[in-house]
Design an enzyme around this catalytic site. Structure first.
Site, PDB file in Angstrom:
ATOM      1  CD  GLU A  32       0.283   6.890   5.803  1.00  0.00           C
ATOM      2  OE1 GLU A  32       1.392   6.908   6.363  1.00  0.00           O
ATOM      3  OE2 GLU A  32      -0.272   5.832   5.427  1.00  0.00           O
TER       4      GLU A  32
ATOM      5  CG  ASP B 175      -1.787   1.223   1.328  1.00  0.00           C
ATOM      6  OD1 ASP B 175      -2.463   1.522   0.330  1.00  0.00           O
ATOM      7  OD2 ASP B 175      -1.794   1.907   2.362  1.00  0.00           O
TER       8      ASP B 175
END
Ligand code: DGL
Length: 271
Positions: free
Chosen positions: A152, A10
């Protein structure tokens, strides 16, 4: 029977949603994970750049001897050309088709929502996959470009103000459309599933594309006779293209175990 590891990739943390499910479904398998943390997010980039990144991710895993690849990224699954993935020397499984099929099984009112990156929505991959399964569905797709950078950066809590504000903004059209099933069409989004569920309210089924990809991969391995005999003791090694600190911190929280010793930063050849 095949004892080589399974490759999963990913742009960053999102594929951990597949890792969590694979660890549950196939606890004897070793996993080799690549998170391209130096170049995340992918979903706001051009098609050509996403194809280049996706191919590099695949080649990196192949070079490390994996027996199959789970593309735990909707953006890359929606963008890599089918003739490229079909020509790979090992089975390649994306996350879009399995997630669309799960949504069709779940919906009762035929109104399905899709939230995803800008590139995934623009590709039309979900609309096509859902339409191919049932042409009578009403599909509402919404790009949510700020979710990935926020996740993130470690903002994943249910009551994190930045997450709840974005959820309110992004999910309004899905609520208005009356969807009873919402595809989390980016593997990062299950990390904020609680905030999304709170905003959507009761009676809406969330489809976790990372988990659906893991199920599809198990099916592919079974079909190809590539499962290993061992039933437990599988290990996961994580490779990241930038510093692994934030990845290890958020990943440990999400997977419920300390990843620090298993995260290895290394440098990709090209920026
Ligand atoms: N988690 C990925 C996806 O499923 C990529 C998100 C991003 O890098 O923008 O689309």
């Amino acid at each position: 029977m095949d004892n080589r590891p399974i490759g999963v990739f990913d742009s960053g943390l999102g594929g951990l949603t597949s890792v969590r499910e694979l660890a549950r479904l196939l606890p004897g398998e070793d996993l080799l994970y690549f998170g391209d943390t130096a170049r995340t997010p992918y979903g706001s980039r051009s098609r050509d750049t996403i194809i280049r990144y996706g191919r590099e991710d695949v080649e990196l895993l192949l070079a490390r001897g994996v027996k199959a690849i789970l593309c735990a990224c909707n953006t890359v699954s929606s963008t890599l050309p089918a003739d490229y993935t079909a020509g790979l020397p090992v089975p390649f499984v994306g996350v879009v088709d399995a997630s669309a099929a799960a949504a069709v099984r779940a919906t009762k009112n035929g109104r399905i929502g899709v939230i995803a990156t800008a590139a995934t929505v623009k590709s039309g991959s979900y609309t096509r996959a859902l339409d191919a399964l049932d042409g009578s569905l009403a599909v509402t797709a919404k790009a949510c470009p700020l979710f990935v950078p926020v996740i993130e950066n470690g903002y994943v809590g249910r009551e994190e103000p930045i997450v709840t504000a974005l959820a309110r903004e992004y999910l309004a059209p899905l609520k208005e459309a009356g969807v009873d099933t919402l595809i989390l069409g980016c593997t990062h989004y299950p990390l904020i599933a609680e905030a999304i569920a709170d905003e959507m309210g009761p009676g809406v089924t969330l489809i976790d594309s990372g988990a659906q990809g893991a199920l599809a991969l198990r099916g592919a391995l079974e079909g190809a006779g590539l499962l290993r005999a061992r039933r437990s003791g599988g290990e996961v090694q994580f490779y990241v293209s930038d510093s692994g600190e934030n990845f290890a911190e958020v990943g440990s929280l999400f997977l419920g175990k300390d990843l620090a010793g298993a995260v290895h930063p290394f440098t990709l050849a090209a920026p």
